[in-house]
Design a protein around this motif. Structure first.
Motif, PDB file in Angstrom:
ATOM      1  N   TRP A  95     -24.619  47.446 -23.025  1.00 22.79           N
ATOM      2  CA  TRP A  95     -23.926  48.118 -21.788  1.00 22.79           C
ATOM      3  C   TRP A  95     -24.676  49.268 -21.265  1.00 22.79           C
ATOM      4  N   ARG A  96     -25.583  49.950 -22.052  1.00 20.60           N
ATOM      5  CA  ARG A  96     -26.408  50.887 -21.524  1.00 20.60           C
ATOM      6  C   ARG A  96     -27.619  50.688 -20.969  1.00 20.60           C
ATOM      7  N   ARG A 147     -29.795  48.749 -17.742  1.00 21.44           N
ATOM      8  CA  ARG A 147     -29.372  48.916 -16.351  1.00 21.44           C
ATOM      9  C   ARG A 147     -29.763  47.638 -15.474  1.00 21.44           C
ATOM     10  N   GLY A 148     -28.773  47.537 -14.633  1.00 25.09           N
ATOM     11  CA  GLY A 148     -29.054  46.597 -13.523  1.00 25.09           C
ATOM     12  C   GLY A 148     -28.857  45.196 -14.012  1.00 25.09           C
ATOM     13  N   ARG A 174     -28.798  44.016 -17.779  1.00 26.68           N
ATOM     14  CA  ARG A 174     -27.710  44.237 -18.578  1.00 26.68           C
ATOM     15  C   ARG A 174     -26.888  42.716 -18.232  1.00 26.68           C
ATOM     16  N   PRO A 222     -20.411  43.146 -15.224  1.00 25.66           N
ATOM     17  CA  PRO A 222     -20.943  44.331 -15.244  1.00 25.66           C
ATOM     18  C   PRO A 222     -20.686  44.764 -13.726  1.00 25.66           C
ATOM     19  N   SER A 223     -20.490  43.882 -12.760  1.00 31.32           N
ATOM     20  CA  SER A 223     -20.407  44.465 -11.289  1.00 31.32           C
ATOM     21  C   SER A 223     -18.799  44.832 -11.060  1.00 31.32           C
ATOM     22  N   GLY A 259     -18.972  48.286 -12.972  1.00 32.64           N
ATOM     23  CA  GLY A 259     -20.002  49.172 -12.391  1.00 32.64           C
ATOM     24  C   GLY A 259     -20.556  50.233 -13.356  1.00 32.64           C
ATOM     25  N   LYS A 260     -20.349  51.633 -13.107  1.00 31.50           N
ATOM     26  CA  LYS A 260     -21.088  52.591 -14.350  1.00 31.50           C
ATOM     27  C   LYS A 260     -20.000  52.938 -15.213  1.00 31.50           C
ATOM     28  N   LYS A 261     -18.770  52.365 -15.026  1.00 32.13           N
ATOM     29  CA  LYS A 261     -17.867  52.991 -16.207  1.00 32.13           C
ATOM     30  C   LYS A 261     -18.143  52.898 -17.531  1.00 32.13           C
ATOM     31  N   ARG A 262     -17.824  53.543 -18.589  1.00 30.36           N
ATOM     32  CA  ARG A 262     -18.519  53.496 -19.899  1.00 30.36           C
ATOM     33  C   ARG A 262     -17.685  52.432 -20.440  1.00 30.36           C
TER      34      ARG A 262
END
Lengths: 496, 761
Positions: free
Chosen positions: B21-22, B24-25, B28, B92-93, B96-99
């Motif tokens: 998950w870490r 990018r783009g 991932r 992933p979309s 978004g950025k949520k952990r």
């Protein structure tokens, strides 16, 4: 024959028990956790000494004690439980008392009592071994003399325990009156040749003996001491009570029922089945209501005892082959249960050392302050509930399968339904750990290496037994075989 | 080996998910998609023979970890990995950025592995293990938004319902396995269960497992509630794969369990009822996700109905429908997720004219809806035709035909509500501020929906690779499934046309119809299965409270009473049954002093019970003890008599010392208590008396002292019997005594030290 070399493990335990008291007297300034680690080392020696007897021909001591693979199995279990309990106690006790040597000494004598209960082949020897365990536990439960809860727990335990002892002794004396002997073999023979129909004295003897042993393993309705004792005792002793005390009870029950009582099963098997059903339903039902983690474990372990009584009932309903399978399955489940319980308590102990709170809400947010401990507790609870890949699933499956005789289907059904109910209260604990935020001011903390290692090893054990039970099954089967070797159990039932 | 890799790889991804998950783009998404996509490709090209992999578990019990890949498994495995790949790209979309997305991905991949394990398992115990693991994964995913209390409640509900069913299934499978003598699928399927007396029980239990997992009436309530899960999980678990496990189970066992009247009646009724219920309830909600959940319930009912039907085309139709449903329902769910992402709502009443703002999502929804409605040339159409054809016959098939017709109309209406209405017309307030979802959220679903539409056109290929092998496994014989778009003017075609028209009419009049329909289907509380669940839960809790209050109140007196009463009851029951054989009252001549001693004991006991004076009660107990001592004296047991005397004296002293601090008068208990205690005492006393009479009927035994005297010289070479006993016969006891002495010595040393320490102070 009188071969005194048969009891080297017990000599080690008893010798160390006396020695440690002397050590503390001579070097009073020795740190208390050093004592704990010392005794942990002794129990490893004890374990090694026990394993030296593995696979040898069974040897009797004057017809009252026998050292065979069954004895070895329980000796190893006893040593292992004492080892873990010492590790659990190290920091806990160091902060709370100034004298710790009696505590560790009593743990060792209790363990020795457990081994002897497994080895006994004579009623009074079995009784004495049981009392050795019980007396050690009475004192250990009330070890904190200035703690009112600990006192109350101990008092209840002693009084009810004395009561149960009396019932057991009364049963033994009735049985002696009936059979004229107290060795298991002779009792079996006398029961097989007994004439007449249902005998009042025989039934009374079985009832009283089952009541006395039922107390020891905390089977309903002889369980009333357990919740108070579990809550009041020092935390590591709670772990010890829920593992060693039960294991010892089942060691005695297994040898007694397969060697002495198997020739007259009609008089007791229904009784065991009824007690098992009561225990399963009551333990699991009442567990739902608990808010204290230790009380919850107490009731859940009562439920577990109910499951373990199912194969004991199967001993009475099945033939020799079924009895063998049921015994092996019971041993396997017992061991898996012990590993899971000790894992849960190692983690709980570490959390308790930090928070000093033994309620279930006290575990709030543990997943954030100590994710490792939360995981260990979760895995142990899943194992108790019998979910797949953890020990409880595989062992429970074997046990119920081995006991699934036509006459016992109803009981197995109850047991399966109850394990389902148990999932509910285990989830309540997990909810507190994972779904709630930790209390204000709580921060991440570290666990002492010894406890961490114990918890990790036991957790892996829980998973290993669940994922690959074969090695442990082989060991349990070997131990069970010792009970069914020639001479031990020619399954010839009394004729009517 | 490949099968172990197939099942194991998702678990490895699950373990690594928080790390992946870490990234990018696109990296991932690519990392997540790689495994399911590769698995899908392998499954697609793997040779068509039956794969098998095996690992011993516990050999004595005949338990092994066995995986097999036949036609049915392959169809499911392709769905799991195919839909899984789309979900992996979508997640992933979505997050978004949520952990927390990392944990979500971990649960999804753990689920994928469990699901693959379940459908590839060739041993029913292995099957059960993976079956329960999918329930656990579902629990984690439904309760994923754990700050939401209703999500937690729904998660628990789903877990309880499915786990209970799972246990029932396990019981059924164990009963079956015991009869068959093995737990491999091959053992079970080759065993003639239908003529075995356990058949009804096994059928009922297995059906319970399937019905709970596949949300059949009356267990259907958990599925709409499970929509509390994040949308990718709903699309994956609660429509495309997990809920089909129940269907899989029945399809798998159909060759052995099916073909009887009981099977057709039970499975068919269950499926038909669920189909109609789901289709009707779908039209009562404005929440797009709940609506889709109800159509899923209906579709699962249709699948069960087809598995239950005992007609030639049923297996083919079932296999085709399983495939079609996954291909249209998952895109629809994902489209709803995209709509929610773009507009912030999934209320169908607020969504109009979205087509211009979200064209790609519109395409996904339209294609999916075409499949759901069964519009040609989608595979949905072919499956529906095949189903109607299989049900085209006299009773009981006619009933199934009717159910399929009603269900078809409901599905068509639902398809219009989700696939047409939100996109057409003038843009609503919500629609005006809407924005298209990111690429990852529509590309995969569009691919899947397009495949659903194209699969119909690629008919021979689809049929050969996917449908026929699966249908063969369901039917238990090799089948060659053939589909056609046109059969002439027969009943199925007419029914399809009619249901499409009816569906369209329903959709157009929906705004007016919905409240009426909702009111008509709203049942009084007591008739709703969900209320039964709540009642059962409450009953268990109440039972626990009552039991705790009654039995676990902390009062020691009562604990002892409970144990005693239970022991008594257990012992007395069989005695009452028997004719109390073995009882005899010894006929002996009574001497005066014996009677006197008896009187002393009786009077003492009664006095102790009756008095309200503590000290007098102790004195009375002392009298009882003295009487017992005299009994020992009379029967010439001086050692016992001495011991008894000592102990009794000590007891009296201790009692007096202890009671010194108490008020002398005992409190007067109420009359009821006295009566109760008296009855209890009488019962215990009577029982012991009975016992003594029973025991004294037994003959006396030989004495042990003679044995010691006899063996002392021969075995231990000693003439002093006492010495021999101490150091030889009972040497272990002596060792114990020495140990006690040692302990006492340590104790004395401790006391001395204590004194010295005090003096120093």
């Amino acid at each position: 024959m009188r071969d005194y070399s048969l009891f080297v493990p017990e000599y080690i335990a008893a010798g160390a028990a006396i020695a440690i008291v002397a050590i503390e007297l001579i070097w009073p300034r020795l740190r208390k956790d050093v004592l704990a680690y010392l005794m942990a080392a002794v129990s490893l020696g004890w374990l090694a000494a026990s394993l030296a007897y593995l696979g040898r021909d069974p040897k009797e001591f004057m017809g009252v004690l026998v050292v065979d693979d069954f004895t070895t199995y329980f000796r190893a279990l006893a040593a292992g439980i004492v080892f873990v309990t010492c590790l659990l106690s190290a920091q806990y006790l160091r902060r709370r008392t100034r004298e710790a040597s009696e505590y560790y000494g009593l743990l060792l004598t209790a363990g020795a009592g457990m081994s002897l209960m497994a080895a006994a082949r004579e009623l009074l020897t079995a009784y004495l071994a049981l009392e050795l365990l019980s007396f050690s536990l009475y004192i250990l439960v009330g070890f904190f003399r200035r703690d009112l809860k600990s006192n109350e727990a101990s008092l209840k335990y002693v009084l009810l325990g004395g009561f149960a002892s009396a019932m057991l002794l009364y049963g033994i004396s009735l049985l002696y009156g009936l059979t004229g002997n107290t060795t298991y073999d002779a009792v079996a023979e006398a029961l097989a040749n007994r004439s007449g129909d249902t005998d009042v004295a025989a039934i009374a003897a079985f009832v009283l003996i089952i009541a006395g042993l039922g107390f020891k393993v905390s089977a309903v309705p002889f369980h009333t001491w357990a919740p108070d004792a579990y809550t009041g005792a020092p935390v590591p002793i709670t772990a010890f009570l829920s593992t060693a005390s039960k294991a010892a009870g089942f060691a005695l029950i297994l040898r007694l029922f397969t060697n002495a009582f198997h020739t007259d099963p009609e008089e007791w098997r229904w009784l065991v089945a009824v007690v098992a059903a009561l225990t399963i339903v009551f333990g699991n039902l009442v567990a739902i209501q608990q808010t204290n983690f230790r009380r919850l474990i107490a009731y859940s372990s009562i439920g577990q005892v109910g499951y373990m009584l199912v194969p004991v009932a199967a001993l009475g309903y099945g033939d020799g082959e079924i009895a063998h399978a049921a015994t092996a399955a019971l041993l396997l489940h017992l061991t898996g249960y012990i590993i899971s319980t000790l894992a849960a308590f190692s983690a709980f102990q570490a959390a308790y050392d930090r928070t000093g709170d033994d309620t279930i809400p006290g575990l709030r947010g543990l997943a954030e302050t100590q994710p490792f401990l939360a995981m260990v507790i979760t895995i142990s609870l899943f194992s108790f509930a019998g979910l797949p890949v953890f020990a409880g699933f595989a062992t429970k499956l074997f046990m119920f399968q081995a006991s699934a005789l036509p006459e016992l289907m109803w009981l197995v059904g109850i047991a399966v339904a109850a394990s389902f109910v148990s999932l509910y209260y285990y989830l309540m604990v997990m909810r507190q750990m994972y779904l709630f935020d930790p209390p204000e001011g709580a921060s991440r903390f570290r666990v002492t290496p010894a406890l961490w290692a114990a918890a990790a090893a036991l957790m892996l054990g829980t998973i290993f037994v669940g994922a690959y039970p074969q090695p442990l099954f082989d060991a349990a089967d070997g131990a069970a075989s010792a009970l069914f070797q020639e001479g031990a159990a020619p399954h010839q039932v009394r004729e009517r | 080996m490949e099968l172990f890799a197939l099942v194991g790889a998702p678990f490895l991804v699950a373990a690594a998910a928080p790390l992946i998950w870490r990234l990018r783009g696109p990296l991932r998404a690519a990392a997540f998609v790689a495994v399911p996509a590769a698995a899908f490709a392998w499954l697609w090209v793997a040779p068509s023979g039956d794969e098998r992999a095996e690992l011993p578990w516990v050999t004595e019990l005949g338990l092994r970890l066995v995986f097999e890949l036949d036609g049915l498994s392959r169809l499911f495995a392709l769905l799991i990995t195919g839909v899984g790949a789309v979900i992996a790209a979508y997640t992933p979309s979505y997050f978004g950025k949520k952990r927390e997305g990392g944990w979500f991905a971990a649960a999804v991949f753990a689920f994928m592995g469990s699901m693959l394990g379940a459908v590839c398992a060739a041993n029913v115990l292995t099957l059960f293990v993976f079956w329960e693991l999918t329930s656990l994964a579902s629990y984690a995913l439904i309760g994923f938004r754990h700050t939401d209390a209703s999500a937690r409640e729904s998660a628990l509900q789903a877990l309880f319902v499915t786990t209970a069913g799972g246990l029932a299934m396990l019981a059924g499978l164990v009963l079956w396995g015991q009869a068959a003598g093995g737990y491999d699928l091959a053992d079970l399927l080759s065993f003639d269960l239908r003529s075995h007396h356990r058949y009804p029980a096994v059928l009922a239990l297995v059906l319970a497992g399937a019905a709970t997992k596949s949300a059949q009436v009356p267990f259907h309530f958990w599925l709409p509630n499970a929509m509390a899960a994040p949308t990718p999980a709903s699309a994956y678990l609660h429509s495309a794969t997990m809920v089909k496990l129940g269907v899989y189970l029945l399809a798998r066992f159909a060759p052995a369990l099916g073909g009887t009247e009981a099977w057709t009646a039970a499975v068919g009724t269950l499926g038909g009822m669920t189909l109609v219920t789901g289709a009707v309830l779908a039209l009562t909600t404005r929440d797009a996700k709940r609506l889709l959940a109800y159509t899923t319930v209906g579709a699962l009912g249709a699948m069960l109905l087809l598995v239950g039907l005992d007609t030639p085309g049923a297996a083919k139709a079932a296999a085709a429908f399983i495939l079609a449903h996954a291909l249209y329902k998952a895109p629809l769910f994902l489209a709803v997720g995209a709509i929610e992402h773009g507009t912030g709502t999934r209320d169908l009443g607020e969504l109009r004219g979205l087509a211009g703002r979200m064209p790609a999502t519109c395409a996904v929804a339209a294609l999916g809806a075409a499949g759901m409605a069964g519009v040609p040339p989608t595979i949905g159409f072919l499956a529906k035709e095949a189903a109607l054809e299989a049900a085209d016959g006299p009773f009981p098939e006619a009933l199934a035909f009717a159910a399929l017709g009603v269900g078809g109309a409901g599905f068509a209406a639902a398809a219009a509500l989700v696939g047409l209405l939100p996109w057409l017309g003038r843009a609503s307030a919500r629609a005006r501020s809407a924005h298209e979802a990111p690429f990852g959220m529509w590309a995969g679903p569009l691919l899947m929906a397009a495949a659903g539409a194209a699969a119909g056109l690629l008919h021979p290929e689809t049929s050969l690779r996917l449908v026929s092998p699966a249908a063969s496994a369901i039917a238990g014989e090799t089948l060659q499934a053939k589909f056609a778009f046109w059969h002439g003017w027969n009943a199925p075609v007419m029914a399809t046309a009619a249901s499409l028209v009816a569906g369209a009419a329903l959709a157009v009049r929906w705004d007016a119809l919905r409240p009426a329909l909702a009111a008509a289907t709203a049942k009084p509380g007591r008739l709703r299965p969900e209320a039964w669940y709540a009642a059962a839960l409450a009953a268990v809790r109440r039972g626990a409270t009552v039991t705790v209050r009654a039995l676990q109140h902390g009062k020691l007196r009562w604990y002892i009473a409970t144990s005693l009463a239970a022991g008594l009851a257990l012992a007395l029951l069989p005695m009452l049954r028997s004719d109390a054989a073995g009882l005899s009252i010894p006929k002996a001549e009574w001497r005066v002093y014996e009677l006197a001693v008896c009187a002393l004991i009786v009077v003492g006991a009664l006095g102790a019970a009756a008095t309200r004076d503590r000290i007098f009660a102790i004195v009375c107990l002392g009298a009882v003890g003295l009487g017992t001592t005299l009994v020992y004296v009379i029967f010439s047991a001086p050692d016992l008599a001495l011991t008894q005397l000592l102990v009794d004296t000590l007891a009296v002293i201790v009692f007096v010392l202890a009671y010194y601090h108490f008020p002398r008068a005992l409190p007067q208990p109420p009359r009821r208590t006295i009566l109760r205690d008296a009855a209890f005492a009488a019962a215990v006393g009577g029982f012991v008396t009975l016992l003594l009479l029973g025991a004294s009927a037994q003959p006396a035994r030989e004495r042990i002292s003679a044995v010691f005297a006899e063996r002392s010289l021969t075995e231990a070479f000693g003439r002093n019997v006492v010495n021999v006993i101490l150091v030889d016969f009972r040497a272990l006891d002596t060792l114990g005594e020495i140990a006690v002495l040692a302990a006492a010595g340590v104790g004395v040393y401790g006391l001395l030290k204590l004194r010295r320490a005090r003096e120093e102070e």
